[in-house]
Design a protein around this motif. Structure first.
Motif, short mmCIF file in Angstrom:
data_model
loop_
_atom_site.label_atom_id
_atom_site.label_comp_id
_atom_site.label_asym_id
_atom_site.label_seq_id
_atom_site.Cartn_x
_atom_site.Cartn_y
_atom_site.Cartn_z
N TYR A 507 0.84 -1.33 -0.12
CA TYR A 507 0.19 0.06 -0.01
C TYR A 507 0.80 1.25 -0.04
O TYR A 507 0.57 2.43 -0.59
CB TYR A 507 -1.01 0.06 1.03
N TYR A 510 1.92 1.63 -3.31
CA TYR A 510 0.50 2.08 -4.29
C TYR A 510 0.45 3.62 -4.01
O TYR A 510 0.17 4.47 -4.88
CB TYR A 510 -0.46 1.39 -3.71
N ASP A 513 2.63 5.69 -5.92
CA ASP A 513 2.47 5.24 -7.51
C ASP A 513 3.92 4.76 -7.84
O ASP A 513 4.18 4.86 -9.04
CB ASP A 513 2.09 6.47 -8.36
N TYR A 514 4.55 3.76 -6.91
CA TYR A 514 5.52 2.95 -7.41
C TYR A 514 6.65 3.72 -7.46
O TYR A 514 7.62 3.12 -8.62
CB TYR A 514 4.98 1.86 -8.46
N GLN A 645 -2.44 -2.20 -10.21
CA GLN A 645 -3.14 -0.90 -9.99
C GLN A 645 -3.35 0.03 -10.67
O GLN A 645 -4.19 0.71 -10.87
CB GLN A 645 -2.94 -0.79 -8.51
N THR A 646 -2.26 0.40 -11.27
CA THR A 646 -1.95 1.78 -11.84
C THR A 646 -0.98 1.63 -13.29
O THR A 646 -0.54 0.55 -13.26
CB THR A 646 -1.22 2.91 -11.04
N GLU A 649 2.44 1.14 -12.45
CA GLU A 649 2.83 -0.23 -11.80
C GLU A 649 2.87 -1.14 -12.98
O GLU A 649 3.67 -2.08 -13.25
CB GLU A 649 1.82 -0.75 -10.82
N VAL A 708 -3.52 6.99 -8.86
CA VAL A 708 -3.89 6.30 -7.26
C VAL A 708 -5.33 6.84 -6.70
O VAL A 708 -5.64 7.65 -6.52
CB VAL A 708 -2.79 6.41 -6.27
N TRP A 710 -6.33 6.70 -3.53
CA TRP A 710 -5.86 6.57 -2.13
C TRP A 710 -7.11 6.46 -1.39
O TRP A 710 -8.17 7.19 -1.07
CB TRP A 710 -5.05 7.58 -1.83
N LEU A 714 -6.77 -2.22 -2.06
CA LEU A 714 -6.24 -2.62 -3.10
C LEU A 714 -7.14 -3.75 -3.62
O LEU A 714 -7.56 -4.60 -2.66
CB LEU A 714 -4.95 -3.11 -3.11
#
Length: 748
Positions: A507, A510, A513-514, A645-646, A649, A708, A710, A714
């Protein structure tokens, strides 16, 4: 004129009668002092000031407890409304109430601290514990002490000299002149109980001092002996019984040391009015749940820092947007004992102290009151500060501070974060359906021993690395309870907490945003990625074994990982191993949500390896009516892509699709975009074997978010939860559960 100023005798000059001496006959008040096994006899002119002194002390302690109870109740009321989105209309008023009561609590603590003196390594000013036995009530004067426990400052007590205070030893001597104590001892010298029969015998042998000509100290009669007998034997029985409550031993010895007396004093034993409050246990009120064993004078307590509601921790990494690390709090399970233990309950701030290889908790005087008010930290949260000052790096203490509780001084507990819940848990719901669903979860726990952790992340307020077979954390106490706190909590992640640690880490990645997560050592991050992959295979037992070995280093995991990679890609058994890996992923694809992009990239690499043995493997055709080569592996690949997730990623997973999960962009001549396109084409080629599934790659990529979301949990990107999670969750963290701090329950 006060009682203390009244003379014992007054000489008056008279022309007619000559010198006349008027004697003031004083009725004494008798106390018992357990520490020295003495009866204390006070003269009448000392009683008023003596009563005032102990009354002020007990009132100051009780005021702190009552203020703590009120503040804790306000925190709970706020938390319950704050965490129920449909009912938070009165939130601001409750927040202000908690802030006001926190200020009141601080004022009451300061008033008590002013009476006790500044905290030093040697402890506060000691107190003397006394038990009222005979009061002036029967003489028609005062109504008596009003409490079964009385405490006076030792300095004050010592200043009461002869003529004000007289002591009578309850210890009897036999013919050999050996001192007999009412306490019984074990072979180690610990007081194991009180011999009530011997106590009764000693009472009959009391020898009071003979009064002088001007002051009548005490007139002992049959009624007085009976009162002393009844009072002290009742007290002794209760202390003996209090070591075992409900068939469970809550104490292993009776402690009348200065530290134990002080602990009972600050625990508000004087306010109970009973020998054995709640069968030998006394509840400590406030944002700490504890029960004190009266006879032994120590408490098993759970603290929440800064409180049960927690606070948001904001961290700004270099070259990236600020990371909201979510709602964090620390809970500590510790033994409160002696001066050091009492300080943890009294002081506004705490410090983590190291004694040998153990972490213990002590109070630290907070002259600046740096812990923000409740409403301030609810609004602004906690700003992350990168470095610790050198004097905050570590605090060492002496084991003498914990005399009588050396076996129980270790800290337990953990650092918790409020895990967001899935969007469908509350989306569009009201009333009962909108009630809290999130919960605080440990992502690391305070280790039982800090051996080998010395120097961990020197100077850092928050740092994670891999050491002694565990992921180890150093978290500054100031992050949890304000800048006035000292020392650091040294924590670890055992195998049983690895999944929770993975959920927290995933998380944080995440939330960034990696981008690079600089709070974790690079080697530790790589180790976690390698462990994630191996735990899905027949290497699981081996990995668990080495994680339980103190000598295991990151290099040990790396060596095992290299051997594992070779076995997964070479040899006649490689095909069956890859098939088994695919089946494990397909059985529980949600595990992937706690994996790093590096781990996901490495899994894609392993699943797409194929050769002669894969084509002749009869178990590599699926179990459908139509044979489909790589059926399970293609499904596993789709699951991996569905966990992304994005968009960022997606890029990171593609660029880490390598033998060991390393970033190909660092060594490959292609640009990042070209490298991603090439990896996607490789995946398409593999998905086209047998029954074609390459179209799913485009479908998955098209539904992945750019940004993201937030505050939402997830979720696999092919679920309703993922679709509903858009933007920043306006309700997080309004969904945590805040239960009461039970008197007898460690965790609410």
């Amino acid at each position: 004129m006060s009682g203390q100023e009244t003379p014992a005798a007054q000489n008056t000059l008279s022309k007619n009668d000559g010198n006349v001496v008027d004697a003031y006959h004083a009725s004494a008040v008798v106390y018992f002092r357990p520490e020295t096994e003495e009866l204390i006899v006070l003269t009448e002119d000392a009683c008023d000031d003596f009563d005032r002194h102990w009354g002020e002390l007990l009132t100051a302690v009780n005021d702190v407890h009552e203020a703590g109870k009120a503040y804790s109740s306000a925190v709970e009321n706020y938390g319950n409304v704050f965490s129920t989105p449909s009912e938070n209309a009165g939130e601001e008023g409750l927040e202000e109430q908690a802030t006001t009561l926190q200020k009141t609590l601080d004022e009451k603590k300061k008033a008590l601290q002013d009476k006790l003196g500044d905290f030093t390594p040697a402890g506060y000013e000691p107190v003397i514990e006394l038990i009222p036995i005979i009061t002036n009530k029967k003489h028609g004067r005062r109504s008596g002490a009003g409490s079964k426990y009385v405490y006076v400052k030792k300095g004050y007590y010592d200043q009461l000299g002869t003529g004000k205070k007289h002591t009578v030893s309850l210890k009897a001597k036999d013919k050999a002149s050996a001192v007999e104590s009412i306490f019984t001892y074990d072979k180690n010298g610990n007081r194991k109980g009180i011999d009530t029969q011997k106590l009764k015998e000693q009472i009959t042998k009391i020898e009071f001092p003979k009064p002088d000509t001007s002051v009548e100290l005490f007139s002992l009669d049959k009624e007085d002996i009976g009162e002393i007998d009844k009072t002290l034997t009742d007290w002794a029985d209760c202390w003996n019984n209090s070591l075992i409550v409900d068939g469970k031993e809550i104490g292993n010895h009776i402690d009348v040391s200065a530290g134990a007396q002080f602990m009972r004093f600050t625990a508000n034993a004087g306010a109970s009015g009973e020998w054995d409050a709640k069968d030998g246990k006394l509840s400590l009120k406030g944002e700490a749940s504890a029960a004190l064993s009266l006879a032994q004078g120590y408490a098993s307590a759970t603290f929440y820092l800064p409180d049960r509601v927690g606070w948001p921790l904001l961290y700004t990494p270099e070259g990236a947007n600020a990371l909201n690390m979510g709602m964090l709090r620390v809970y500590l399970e510790t033994e409160l004992a002696g001066f050091a233990g009492a300080s943890a309950k009294i002081e506004c701030q705490l410090q983590v102290t190291t004694i040998g290889a153990e972490q213990v908790l002590m109070g630290k005087r907070d002259k600046e009151n740096t812990l923000p008010r409740f409403n301030e930290r609810r609004v602004s949260g906690k700003t992350f500060h990168q470095n610790m000052d050198s004097e905050d790096e570590g605090v060492t203490g002496s084991a003498e501070l914990f005399a009588g509780a050396k076996a129980e001084i270790g800290l337990k507990g953990g650092v918790q974060w409020l895990q967001p819940v899935a969007a469908t848990k509350y989306q569009g719901k009201t009333g009962e359906e909108a009630k809290a669903a999130a919960e605080y979860v440990d992502f690391c726990t305070i280790g039982s021993s800090i051996t080998g952790m010395a120097g961990l992340g020197a100077g850092a307020t928050f740092y994670c690395t891999f050491l002694n077979g565990k992921f180890c954390f150093k978290i500054a106490a100031s992050l949890c309870c304000g800048l006035g706190a000292k020392g650091a909590f040294l924590c670890e992640v055992g195998y049983e907490k690895l999944a929770d640690f993975g959920a927290w880490l995933a998380y944080q990645l995440y939330g960034l945003d990696y981008h690079f997560f600089e709070l974790m050592a690079k080697q530790a991050f790589e180790t976690f990625s390698q462990i994630c992959v191996m735990l899905l295979t027949d290497m699981k037992d081996k990995v668990i074994q080495v994680l339980d070995t103190a000598e295991t280093a990151a290099s040990t995991i790396s060596d095992i990982f290299d051997t594992f990679q070779k076995g997964m890609t070479d040899g006649v058994n490689a095909s069956s191993k890859r098939n088994q890996l695919a089946k494990e992923l397909n059985a529980r694809p949600e595990k992937l949500l706690n994996f790093t992009p590096e781990a996901k990239g490495n899994l894609l690499y392993l699943l797409t390896r194929h050769g002669f043995w894969d084509h002749v493997d009869i178990n590599n055709r699926g179990d459908g009516f139509i044979p489909d080569i790589y059926h399970d592996r293609k499904k596993a690949i789709i699951n991996i892509l569905s966990s992304i997730q994005t968009r960022r990623e997606w890029i990171k997973v593609m660029t880490h699709c390598s033998k060991d999960g390393t970033d190909l962009a660092l060594s490959h001549p292609m640009s990042e975009d070209a490298l991603v396109a090439w990896q996607e084409s490789e995946l398409r080629t593999f998905l086209q074997e047998g029954l074609n599934r390459d179209d799913e790659l485009d479908i998955i990529k098209s539904r992945i978010r750019d940004q993201v979301a937030w505050g939402y949990a997830l979720a696999m990107n092919n679920t309703y939860d993922y679709k509903l999670a858009q933007g920043t969750n306006p309700l997080y963290p309004r969904m945590g559960e805040f239960g009461p701090l039970s008197d007898n329950q460690a965790l609410a």
